[in-house]
Design a protein around this motif. Sequence first.
Motif, short mmCIF file in Angstrom:
data_model
loop_
_atom_site.label_atom_id
_atom_site.label_comp_id
_atom_site.label_asym_id
_atom_site.label_seq_id
_atom_site.Cartn_x
_atom_site.Cartn_y
_atom_site.Cartn_z
N ALA A 35 0.83 -1.21 0.00
CA ALA A 35 0.00 0.00 0.00
C ALA A 35 0.86 1.26 0.00
O ALA A 35 1.98 1.27 0.54
CB ALA A 35 -0.91 0.00 1.22
N ASN A 36 0.35 2.30 -0.61
CA ASN A 36 0.98 3.63 -0.63
C ASN A 36 2.37 3.61 -1.26
O ASN A 36 3.30 4.25 -0.77
CB ASN A 36 1.02 4.22 0.78
CG ASN A 36 -0.36 4.25 1.40
OD1 ASN A 36 -1.31 4.74 0.80
ND2 ASN A 36 -0.48 3.69 2.59
N GLN A 37 2.49 2.87 -2.36
CA GLN A 37 3.74 2.79 -3.11
C GLN A 37 3.47 3.18 -4.56
O GLN A 37 2.34 3.13 -5.03
CB GLN A 37 4.29 1.35 -3.10
CG GLN A 37 4.60 0.80 -1.73
CD GLN A 37 5.86 1.41 -1.14
OE1 GLN A 37 6.86 1.57 -1.82
NE2 GLN A 37 5.81 1.76 0.13
N ALA A 38 4.53 3.55 -5.26
CA ALA A 38 4.45 3.80 -6.70
C ALA A 38 5.34 2.79 -7.40
O ALA A 38 6.37 2.38 -6.86
CB ALA A 38 4.90 5.22 -7.02
N PHE A 39 4.91 2.37 -8.58
CA PHE A 39 5.73 1.45 -9.37
C PHE A 39 5.58 1.77 -10.84
O PHE A 39 4.56 2.30 -11.28
CB PHE A 39 5.40 -0.02 -9.07
CG PHE A 39 4.00 -0.45 -9.45
CD1 PHE A 39 3.79 -1.21 -10.59
CD2 PHE A 39 2.91 -0.11 -8.68
CE1 PHE A 39 2.52 -1.62 -10.95
CE2 PHE A 39 1.62 -0.52 -9.01
CZ PHE A 39 1.44 -1.28 -10.16
N GLN A 40 6.63 1.47 -11.61
CA GLN A 40 6.64 1.76 -13.03
C GLN A 40 6.50 0.46 -13.81
O GLN A 40 6.99 -0.59 -13.38
CB GLN A 40 7.93 2.47 -13.41
CG GLN A 40 8.07 3.83 -12.77
CD GLN A 40 9.44 4.41 -13.02
OE1 GLN A 40 10.42 3.88 -12.56
NE2 GLN A 40 9.48 5.49 -13.78
N VAL A 41 5.85 0.56 -14.98
CA VAL A 41 5.61 -0.60 -15.82
C VAL A 41 5.96 -0.26 -17.26
O VAL A 41 5.60 0.82 -17.75
CB VAL A 41 4.13 -1.04 -15.75
CG1 VAL A 41 3.86 -2.20 -16.68
CG2 VAL A 41 3.73 -1.37 -14.34
N LYS A 42 6.70 -1.17 -17.92
CA LYS A 42 6.95 -1.06 -19.36
C LYS A 42 6.20 -2.22 -20.02
O LYS A 42 6.32 -3.36 -19.60
CB LYS A 42 8.44 -1.19 -19.67
CG LYS A 42 9.29 -0.04 -19.20
CD LYS A 42 10.75 -0.26 -19.57
CE LYS A 42 11.65 0.81 -19.01
NZ LYS A 42 13.07 0.53 -19.30
N VAL A 43 5.44 -1.89 -21.06
CA VAL A 43 4.65 -2.89 -21.77
C VAL A 43 5.14 -2.91 -23.22
O VAL A 43 5.08 -1.90 -23.90
CB VAL A 43 3.15 -2.54 -21.71
CG1 VAL A 43 2.32 -3.62 -22.36
CG2 VAL A 43 2.70 -2.31 -20.27
N THR A 44 5.62 -4.07 -23.68
CA THR A 44 6.15 -4.17 -25.04
C THR A 44 5.19 -4.87 -26.00
O THR A 44 5.43 -4.88 -27.20
CB THR A 44 7.50 -4.92 -25.04
OG1 THR A 44 7.30 -6.22 -24.47
CG2 THR A 44 8.55 -4.16 -24.25
#
Length: 96
Positions: free
Chosen positions: A77-86
């Motif tokens: 909870a209360n986190q940020a995350f990055q995603v790359k979609v190919t």
Amino acid sequence: MSTTLTVNSYFNDQVKSVALNNAEGTSTVGVMAVGEYEFGTSQREYMTVVSGSLTVMLPSESEWKTFAKGETFIIEANQAFQVKVTEMTAYFCRYE
């Protein structure tokens, strides 16, 4: 329990999800188009790749990790995350 489906759209319609509530709790099923995104959490999320793959920078990590079909990652909870979609990718997200 809600009997209606809620459709959410993010990043100019590049990410869409449908929310559901049932005996297992609250979940979303969605699709991400090719691109790069950053998400924030308000509760713990269990993200499972249903089709395709997601390359993710988890909050506590310093290297990107790719999750393939059937694999799950957890974001607190209360986190940020990055995603790359190919490639167009479907996911299932369960909230706690």
